[in-house]
Design a protein around this motif. Structure first.
Motif, mmCIF file in Angstrom:
data_model
loop_
_atom_site.group_PDB
_atom_site.id
_atom_site.type_symbol
_atom_site.label_atom_id
_atom_site.label_comp_id
_atom_site.label_asym_id
_atom_site.label_seq_id
_atom_site.Cartn_x
_atom_site.Cartn_y
_atom_site.Cartn_z
ATOM 1 N N LEU A 6 0.865 -1.174 0.000
ATOM 2 C CA LEU A 6 0.000 0.000 0.000
ATOM 3 C C LEU A 6 0.903 1.226 0.000
ATOM 4 O O LEU A 6 1.749 1.381 0.892
ATOM 5 N N ASN A 7 0.740 2.072 -1.011
ATOM 6 C CA ASN A 7 1.611 3.228 -1.194
ATOM 7 C C ASN A 7 0.816 4.518 -1.072
ATOM 8 O O ASN A 7 0.035 4.867 -1.965
ATOM 9 N N ALA A 8 1.003 5.230 0.046
ATOM 10 C CA ALA A 8 0.392 6.552 0.266
ATOM 11 C C ALA A 8 -1.109 6.541 -0.003
ATOM 12 O O ALA A 8 -1.654 7.450 -0.640
ATOM 13 N N VAL A 9 -1.802 5.520 0.502
ATOM 14 C CA VAL A 9 -3.235 5.378 0.255
ATOM 15 C C VAL A 9 -4.024 6.354 1.132
ATOM 16 O O VAL A 9 -3.742 6.522 2.324
ATOM 17 N N GLY A 10 -5.020 6.991 0.538
ATOM 18 C CA GLY A 10 -5.894 7.902 1.270
ATOM 19 C C GLY A 10 -7.339 7.696 0.885
ATOM 20 O O GLY A 10 -7.644 7.308 -0.248
ATOM 21 N N LYS A 11 -8.265 7.964 1.819
ATOM 22 C CA LYS A 11 -9.694 7.796 1.547
ATOM 23 C C LYS A 11 -10.497 8.738 2.429
ATOM 24 O O LYS A 11 -10.251 8.858 3.630
ATOM 25 N N SER A 12 -11.481 9.394 1.815
ATOM 26 C CA SER A 12 -12.401 10.276 2.538
ATOM 27 C C SER A 12 -13.829 9.944 2.153
ATOM 28 O O SER A 12 -14.099 9.511 1.034
ATOM 29 N N PHE A 13 -14.732 10.168 3.099
ATOM 30 C CA PHE A 13 -16.164 10.115 2.830
ATOM 31 C C PHE A 13 -16.721 11.489 3.203
ATOM 32 O O PHE A 13 -16.904 11.788 4.399
ATOM 33 N N GLY A 14 -16.925 12.328 2.191
ATOM 34 C CA GLY A 14 -17.305 13.708 2.471
ATOM 35 C C GLY A 14 -16.192 14.385 3.255
ATOM 36 O O GLY A 14 -15.012 14.290 2.902
ATOM 37 N N PRO A 15 -16.545 15.047 4.366
ATOM 38 C CA PRO A 15 -15.511 15.744 5.141
ATOM 39 C C PRO A 15 -14.727 14.816 6.074
ATOM 40 O O PRO A 15 -13.769 15.241 6.711
ATOM 41 N N VAL A 16 -15.124 13.527 6.168
ATOM 42 C CA VAL A 16 -14.490 12.601 7.109
ATOM 43 C C VAL A 16 -13.308 11.908 6.430
ATOM 44 O O VAL A 16 -13.471 11.214 5.419
ATOM 45 N N ARG A 17 -12.119 12.103 6.990
ATOM 46 C CA ARG A 17 -10.899 11.494 6.471
ATOM 47 C C ARG A 17 -10.691 10.155 7.182
ATOM 48 O O ARG A 17 -10.439 10.109 8.388
ATOM 49 N N CYS A 18 -10.816 9.041 6.456
ATOM 50 C CA CYS A 18 -10.749 7.708 7.061
ATOM 51 C C CYS A 18 -9.369 7.068 6.955
ATOM 52 O O CYS A 18 -9.035 6.189 7.748
ATOM 53 N N ALA A 19 -8.590 7.473 5.965
ATOM 54 C CA ALA A 19 -7.226 6.963 5.799
ATOM 55 C C ALA A 19 -6.398 8.052 5.151
ATOM 56 O O ALA A 19 -6.858 8.724 4.232
#
Length: 368
Positions: A6-19
């Motif tokens: 996993l390389n610099a993975v990011g995830k958001s749901f609307g304003p919520v940053r989950c990763a």
């Protein structure tokens, strides 16, 4: 088998940053526990790898090949959920075989089901439907379904959470050898630090969607990267005191609960950090009746038996309170006793009070 990256993975749901900026590599045959409090992003991470969600940033690779955008069935992933997710109308045998029938003939499917069910000790319940199975049998059935296709990557989402305490203990002993036999790269999500330490080769600690430390279990316990990590490991939780270390007689000293205490410090640059948190685990405290060097006077406020140990609530003269964990039946287990509390300087941890990050990396005892 293949490596998971996993390389610099990011995830958001609307304003919520989950990763956020999540980078981790898991080797074939390695078990990495993804550990953190509820809401820290553990399950979202697994679902991105499995293909239920796609990352907003970064890349996910299996065997050097990006799987972002690939359909779940083409990712080489096996997954077991904490709620088992078995088909209620199917027998255990058909549940186990369900993911393999499109890829193999009937004879091969039957052979693999027989082999994996024998390995997991559920061959005697293969004809039962989920409602006829115990939670332990359901858990093993779900695990068998995840393993039967020989996946490159195995994702386990808190699989022991819904089983009874006895089976959970037994599976903690059995699972590591079983999972390594599969040679898959394993990510094992759990909220139980004991489970993470018992099962994993390494632990990846998640706090608020960020990866804050990856290390062997014993290293994370002995050398947590921050106050937040230190608090997540250990029961009772680590004791903390506000201190300002000063150089004294070639080492460090600090006022702890009104008593000058010597600290182990090969790196005197710790003084440059100014105000710190001093952390001492309850298991590292020594209780005695004799005063002496580094001895902090205290009174036992309460004693709580906890199976193999007793937990003492200690109150110092300045009103601060610490916890000590002593072997059950210890002579120092009476409330209202006046005692003296010590700890070996090398067992103490120092954290920067402003950032919460650990300082003085060189002075902490080495992990096995």
């Amino acid at each position: 088998m293949a490596r998971l990256e996993l390389n610099a993975v990011g995830k958001s749901f609307g304003p919520v940053r989950c990763a956020e900026d999540f980078s981790l590599a898991v080797e074939p045959g390695e078990i990495v526990a993804v550990f953190g409090p509820s809401g820290s992003g553990k399950t979202v991470l697994l679902r991105m790898i499995a293909g239920m969600f796609e990352p907003d940033e970064g890349d996910i690779l299996v065997g050097g090949r990006s799987i972002v955008g690939a359909p779940p069935e083409q990712r080489g992933i096996g997954m077991a959920f904490q709620n088992f997710a078995l088909f209620p109308h199917m027998s255990a045998q058909n549940n186990i075989a369900s993911g393999l029938r499109a890829k193999a003939g009937a004879a091969e499917v039957a052979s693999r089901v027989k082999s994996i069910s024998r390995l997991l000790k559920i061959e005697h319940v293969l004809g039962h439907r989920p409602r006829e199975l115990s939670n332990g049998q359901k858990q093993r059935t779900a695990l068998a379904r995840a393993l039967i296709g020989n996946p490159d990557v195995l994702l386990l989402d808190d699989p022991l959470r819904n089983v009874d305490a006895k089976l959970r203990y037994e599976m903690r002993l059995e699972l590591p050898s079983l999972l390594r036999r599969s040679s898959a790269a394993v990510l094992y999500v759990t909220q139980d630090y004991r489970e993470a330490m018992a099962i994993a080769d390494r632990i990846a600690v998640l706090v608020d969607g960020r990866l804050v430390q990856v290390a062997r279990p014993e290293e994370i316990y002995a050398r947590p990267a921050s106050v937040a990590v230190a608090r997540l490991f250990g029961d009772p939780s680590i004791n903390l005191a506000e201190v300002e270390p000063v150089a004294a007689q070639g080492g460090l000293s600090a006022q702890v609960a009104g008593t000058p205490v010597r600290l182990d410090a090969a790196d005197l640059a710790i003084v440059d950090h100014g105000p710190c948190w001093l952390g001492v685990r309850p298991d590292d405290l020594v209780i005695s009746r004799q005063a002496g060097e580094n001895a902090m006077p205290a009174r036992i406020v309460a004693v709580t038996p906890m199976h193999e140990k007793a937990v003492l609530l200690l109150r110092f003269a300045d009103g601060s309170e610490w916890l000590a964990a002593l072997p059950q039946g210890s002579a120092m287990a009476s409330a209202e006793d006046g005692v003296f509390v010590r700890f070996a300087p090398e067992t103490a941890l120092l954290f920067d009070r402003a950032t919460g990050l650990r300082v003085g990396l060189s002075h902490r005892r080495q992990a096995a």
